[in-house]
Design a protein around this motif. Structure first.
Motif, PDB file in Angstrom:
ATOM      1  N   PHE A  37      51.542  93.672  27.596  1.00  0.00           N
ATOM      2  CA  PHE A  37      50.343  93.550  28.429  1.00  0.00           C
ATOM      3  C   PHE A  37      50.694  93.003  29.807  1.00  0.00           C
ATOM      4  CE2 PHE A  37      46.744  90.980  29.977  1.00  0.00           C
ATOM      5  CZ  PHE A  37      45.810  91.985  30.134  1.00  0.00           C
ATOM      6  N   LYS A  38      51.543  91.998  29.852  1.00  0.00           N
ATOM      7  CA  LYS A  38      51.914  91.401  31.130  1.00  0.00           C
ATOM      8  C   LYS A  38      52.764  92.336  31.985  1.00  0.00           C
ATOM      9  CE  LYS A  38      51.323  86.574  30.070  1.00  0.00           C
ATOM     10  NZ  LYS A  38      51.891  85.225  30.115  1.00  0.00           N
ATOM     11  N   ALA A  39      53.395  93.334  31.353  1.00  0.00           N
ATOM     12  CA  ALA A  39      54.220  94.299  32.089  1.00  0.00           C
ATOM     13  C   ALA A  39      53.401  95.479  32.620  1.00  0.00           C
ATOM     14  CB  ALA A  39      55.342  94.807  31.186  1.00  0.00           C
ATOM     15  N   ARG A  40      52.098  95.455  32.405  1.00  0.00           N
ATOM     16  CA  ARG A  40      51.229  96.562  32.837  1.00  0.00           C
ATOM     17  C   ARG A  40      51.171  96.635  34.360  1.00  0.00           C
ATOM     18  NH1 ARG A  40      48.291  92.152  32.656  1.00  0.00           N
ATOM     19  NH2 ARG A  40      46.417  91.910  33.907  1.00  0.00           N
ATOM     20  N   ASP A  41      50.610  97.706  34.853  1.00  0.00           N
ATOM     21  CA  ASP A  41      50.348  97.857  36.283  1.00  0.00           C
ATOM     22  C   ASP A  41      49.114  97.014  36.602  1.00  0.00           C
ATOM     23  OD1 ASP A  41      49.658  98.589  38.851  1.00  0.00           O
ATOM     24  OD2 ASP A  41      49.739 100.750  38.462  1.00  0.00           O
ATOM     25  N   THR A  42      49.312  95.867  37.218  1.00  0.00           N
ATOM     26  CA  THR A  42      48.202  94.943  37.470  1.00  0.00           C
ATOM     27  C   THR A  42      47.284  95.404  38.596  1.00  0.00           C
ATOM     28  OG1 THR A  42      49.639  93.588  38.867  1.00  0.00           O
ATOM     29  CG2 THR A  42      49.399  92.923  36.551  1.00  0.00           C
ATOM     30  N   SER A  43      47.654  96.488  39.268  1.00  0.00           N
ATOM     31  CA  SER A  43      46.753  97.017  40.292  1.00  0.00           C
ATOM     32  C   SER A  43      45.593  97.789  39.662  1.00  0.00           C
ATOM     33  CB  SER A  43      47.519  97.911  41.277  1.00  0.00           C
ATOM     34  OG  SER A  43      47.929  99.112  40.647  1.00  0.00           O
ATOM     35  N   ILE A  44      45.731  98.133  38.397  1.00  0.00           N
ATOM     36  CA  ILE A  44      44.663  98.825  37.668  1.00  0.00           C
ATOM     37  C   ILE A  44      43.795  97.782  36.981  1.00  0.00           C
ATOM     38  CG2 ILE A  44      44.110 100.456  35.824  1.00  0.00           C
ATOM     39  CD1 ILE A  44      46.905 101.719  36.370  1.00  0.00           C
ATOM     40  N   ILE A  45      42.531  97.747  37.342  1.00  0.00           N
ATOM     41  CA  ILE A  45      41.589  96.792  36.759  1.00  0.00           C
ATOM     42  C   ILE A  45      40.652  97.568  35.833  1.00  0.00           C
ATOM     43  CG2 ILE A  45      39.802  95.070  37.217  1.00  0.00           C
ATOM     44  CD1 ILE A  45      42.554  94.284  38.332  1.00  0.00           C
ATOM     45  N   PRO A  46      40.612  97.204  34.557  1.00  0.00           N
ATOM     46  CA  PRO A  46      39.743  97.927  33.625  1.00  0.00           C
ATOM     47  C   PRO A  46      38.290  97.479  33.741  1.00  0.00           C
ATOM     48  CG  PRO A  46      40.801  96.148  32.472  1.00  0.00           C
ATOM     49  CD  PRO A  46      41.338  96.128  33.888  1.00  0.00           C
ATOM     50  N   ASP A  47      37.442  98.137  32.986  1.00  0.00           N
ATOM     51  CA  ASP A  47      36.036  97.745  32.898  1.00  0.00           C
ATOM     52  C   ASP A  47      35.821  96.692  31.813  1.00  0.00           C
ATOM     53  OD1 ASP A  47      34.613  99.714  34.759  1.00  0.00           O
ATOM     54  OD2 ASP A  47      35.941 101.003  33.589  1.00  0.00           O
ATOM     55  N   LEU A  48      36.822  96.537  30.924  1.00  0.00           N
ATOM     56  CA  LEU A  48      36.710  95.590  29.809  1.00  0.00           C
ATOM     57  C   LEU A  48      38.095  95.271  29.275  1.00  0.00           C
ATOM     58  CD1 LEU A  48      34.801  94.221  27.561  1.00  0.00           C
ATOM     59  CD2 LEU A  48      35.285  96.275  26.245  1.00  0.00           C
ATOM     60  N   TYR A  49      38.288  93.997  28.904  1.00  0.00           N
ATOM     61  CA  TYR A  49      39.478  93.572  28.178  1.00  0.00           C
ATOM     62  C   TYR A  49      39.051  93.257  26.750  1.00  0.00           C
ATOM     63  CZ  TYR A  49      41.880  92.874  32.646  1.00  0.00           C
ATOM     64  OH  TYR A  49      42.460  93.055  33.890  1.00  0.00           O
ATOM     65  N   LEU A  50      39.850  93.695  25.785  1.00  0.00           N
ATOM     66  CA  LEU A  50      39.576  93.463  24.369  1.00  0.00           C
ATOM     67  C   LEU A  50      40.840  92.861  23.769  1.00  0.00           C
ATOM     68  CD1 LEU A  50      37.429  93.964  22.157  1.00  0.00           C
ATOM     69  CD2 LEU A  50      38.308  96.278  21.961  1.00  0.00           C
ATOM     70  N   PHE A  51      40.797  91.560  23.421  1.00  0.00           N
ATOM     71  CA  PHE A  51      41.987  90.826  22.982  1.00  0.00           C
ATOM     72  C   PHE A  51      41.845  90.321  21.554  1.00  0.00           C
ATOM     73  CE2 PHE A  51      42.212  89.262  27.625  1.00  0.00           C
ATOM     74  CZ  PHE A  51      43.027  90.310  28.010  1.00  0.00           C
ATOM     75  N   ASP A  52      42.903  90.509  20.768  1.00  0.00           N
ATOM     76  CA  ASP A  52      43.022  89.837  19.480  1.00  0.00           C
ATOM     77  C   ASP A  52      43.464  88.408  19.764  1.00  0.00           C
ATOM     78  OD1 ASP A  52      43.207  89.345  16.746  1.00  0.00           O
ATOM     79  OD2 ASP A  52      45.185  90.275  16.553  1.00  0.00           O
ATOM     80  N   VAL A  53      43.065  87.464  18.931  1.00  0.00           N
ATOM     81  CA  VAL A  53      43.442  86.065  19.152  1.00  0.00           C
ATOM     82  C   VAL A  53      44.909  85.836  18.805  1.00  0.00           C
ATOM     83  CG1 VAL A  53      43.104  83.689  18.361  1.00  0.00           C
ATOM     84  CG2 VAL A  53      41.138  85.087  18.917  1.00  0.00           C
ATOM     85  N   MET A  54      45.300  86.215  17.605  1.00  0.00           N
ATOM     86  CA  MET A  54      46.654  85.917  17.127  1.00  0.00           C
ATOM     87  C   MET A  54      47.577  87.099  17.414  1.00  0.00           C
ATOM     88  SD  MET A  54      45.780  83.920  13.593  1.00  0.00           S
ATOM     89  CE  MET A  54      47.449  83.389  13.327  1.00  0.00           C
ATOM     90  N   LEU A  55      48.509  86.876  18.323  1.00  0.00           N
ATOM     91  CA  LEU A  55      49.480  87.892  18.695  1.00  0.00           C
ATOM     92  C   LEU A  55      50.880  87.348  18.411  1.00  0.00           C
ATOM     93  CD1 LEU A  55      47.694  88.815  22.016  1.00  0.00           C
ATOM     94  CD2 LEU A  55      47.824  90.260  19.977  1.00  0.00           C
TER      95      LEU A  55
END
Length: 120
Positions: A37-55
């Motif tokens: 996730f941190k290696a993604r293209d941060t210039s792209i901003i989504p309409d929603l983030y959906l995160f699991d708690v335990m990774l």
């Protein structure tokens, strides 16, 4: 087309969610861990983030804090999913726009996603 960034370490859940949300006309970019996730293209901003708690390499709660504290993501909603945690356990650390317990009903998930994105 609305874009969702999904961070879920369980490959089966991630694939089902990605297929389902894609069939509902969402563009989904999924990640199996925090590092990807941190290696993604941060210039792209989504309409929603959906995160699991335990990774395996971090926490969706920490990701939520980072997103909420980043001006580039101002107003972008975050949904947290967990099979183990409750909203009251981390709402001080991160203020997600919604919390979904696992296992979840996929239709209910879609309703909640649509509601949050349309409120944006």
């Amino acid at each position: 087309m609305r874009k969702i960034f999904l961070v879920e370490d369980d490959e089966a859940i991630r694939e089902v969610m990605e297929l389902f949300l894609t069939s509902e006309n969402y563009l989904v970019q999924s990640f199996g861990n925090v590092q990807d996730f941190k290696a993604r293209d941060t210039s792209i901003i989504p309409d929603l983030y959906l995160f699991d708690v335990m990774l395996p390499d971090g926490s969706g709660i920490d990701l939520c804090k980072q997103i909420k504290n980043n001006e580039d993501n101002d107003g972008v909603p975050v949904i947290i999913m967990s099979a183990h945690a409750k909203l009251s356990q981390f709402s001080i650390l991160c203020e997600p726009d919604d919390f979904i317990t696992k296992p979840f009903d996929i239709d209910n998930l879609l309703l909640r996603i649509n509601k949050i994105i349309n409120q944006k």
